[in-house]
Design a protein around this motif. Structure first.
Motif, short mmCIF file in Angstrom:
data_model
loop_
_atom_site.label_atom_id
_atom_site.label_comp_id
_atom_site.label_asym_id
_atom_site.label_seq_id
_atom_site.Cartn_x
_atom_site.Cartn_y
_atom_site.Cartn_z
N TYR A 1 80.63 76.58 -10.01
CA TYR A 1 81.49 75.78 -10.89
C TYR A 1 80.67 75.30 -12.08
O TYR A 1 79.45 75.15 -12.00
CB TYR A 1 82.03 74.56 -10.16
CG TYR A 1 82.96 74.87 -9.01
CD1 TYR A 1 84.33 74.92 -9.20
CD2 TYR A 1 82.45 75.08 -7.73
CE1 TYR A 1 85.18 75.19 -8.14
CE2 TYR A 1 83.30 75.34 -6.67
CZ TYR A 1 84.66 75.40 -6.88
OH TYR A 1 85.50 75.67 -5.84
N SER B 1 85.89 72.23 -13.40
CA SER B 1 87.23 72.81 -13.40
C SER B 1 87.49 73.47 -12.06
O SER B 1 86.59 74.10 -11.49
CB SER B 1 87.37 73.86 -14.50
OG SER B 1 87.30 73.27 -15.76
N TRP C 1 92.37 73.51 -13.68
CA TRP C 1 92.55 72.11 -14.10
C TRP C 1 91.19 71.42 -14.20
O TRP C 1 90.27 71.73 -13.43
CB TRP C 1 93.42 71.37 -13.09
CG TRP C 1 94.83 71.85 -13.04
CD1 TRP C 1 95.29 73.09 -13.37
CD2 TRP C 1 95.97 71.12 -12.61
NE1 TRP C 1 96.64 73.16 -13.17
CE2 TRP C 1 97.08 71.96 -12.70
CE3 TRP C 1 96.14 69.84 -12.15
CZ2 TRP C 1 98.35 71.55 -12.35
CZ3 TRP C 1 97.42 69.43 -11.79
CH2 TRP C 1 98.51 70.27 -11.91
N ASN C 2 91.08 70.49 -15.12
CA ASN C 2 89.86 69.70 -15.24
C ASN C 2 89.83 68.65 -14.14
O ASN C 2 90.83 67.99 -13.87
CB ASN C 2 89.79 69.01 -16.60
CG ASN C 2 89.63 70.02 -17.72
OD1 ASN C 2 88.99 71.05 -17.55
ND2 ASN C 2 90.22 69.74 -18.86
#
Length: 135
Positions: free
Chosen positions: A16, A28, A32-33
């Motif tokens: 990641y 993320s 999505w953050n």
């Protein structure tokens, strides 16, 4: 190296991205953050927040339903935001830290899926309420 930096390094080792700011790590998941907030030396909080509009039809009743069926993760709604969060015991200094974090991230990816389902369900309900009925 700070605890925040150590956690960020483990996150990167899991594949990641990890951007360290003052008190959190941004990453993320599932498109999505997500925020990772370390607390003391023994826990982290995973956080997903986003803006909701009237067209999203996601409100307190959907948040309450999510909370009712998801014991350890929680959803909060304000006028124009929804937030999902969950706390996990985590100690970056343990020899098992990478494996522990991998399990946490797998769990959180599942919660993100449940959050997406809740949002999709509220959108579907809104569409059913606003579409003309066939007679």
């Amino acid at each position: 190296m700070t605890k925040l930096d150590e956690i960020a390094t483990l996150i990167q080792e899991l594949g990641y991205k990890a951007l360290v700011t003052d008190d959190l790590i941004s990453t993320s998941m599932s498109g999505w953050n997500v925020g990772v907030f370390p607390y003391n030396d023994d826990s982290i909080q995973m956080y997903l927040g986003f803006t909701i509009g009237a067209e999203d039809n996601f409100d307190f009743s959907q948040a309450n339903e999510f909370n009712k069926v998801n014991r350890y993760s929680k959803c909060y709604v304000t006028d124009n935001t929804a937030a999902f969060e969950q706390d996990f015991f985590f100690d970056v200094s343990k020899p098992t830290a990478k494996n522990d974090l991998e399990r946490i991230f797998a769990t959180w990816e599942g919660i993100i899926g449940l959050a997406r389902e809740a949002l999709d369900k509220s959108t579907q309900e809104r569409n059913e309420q606003t579409s003309p009925s066939a007679e």
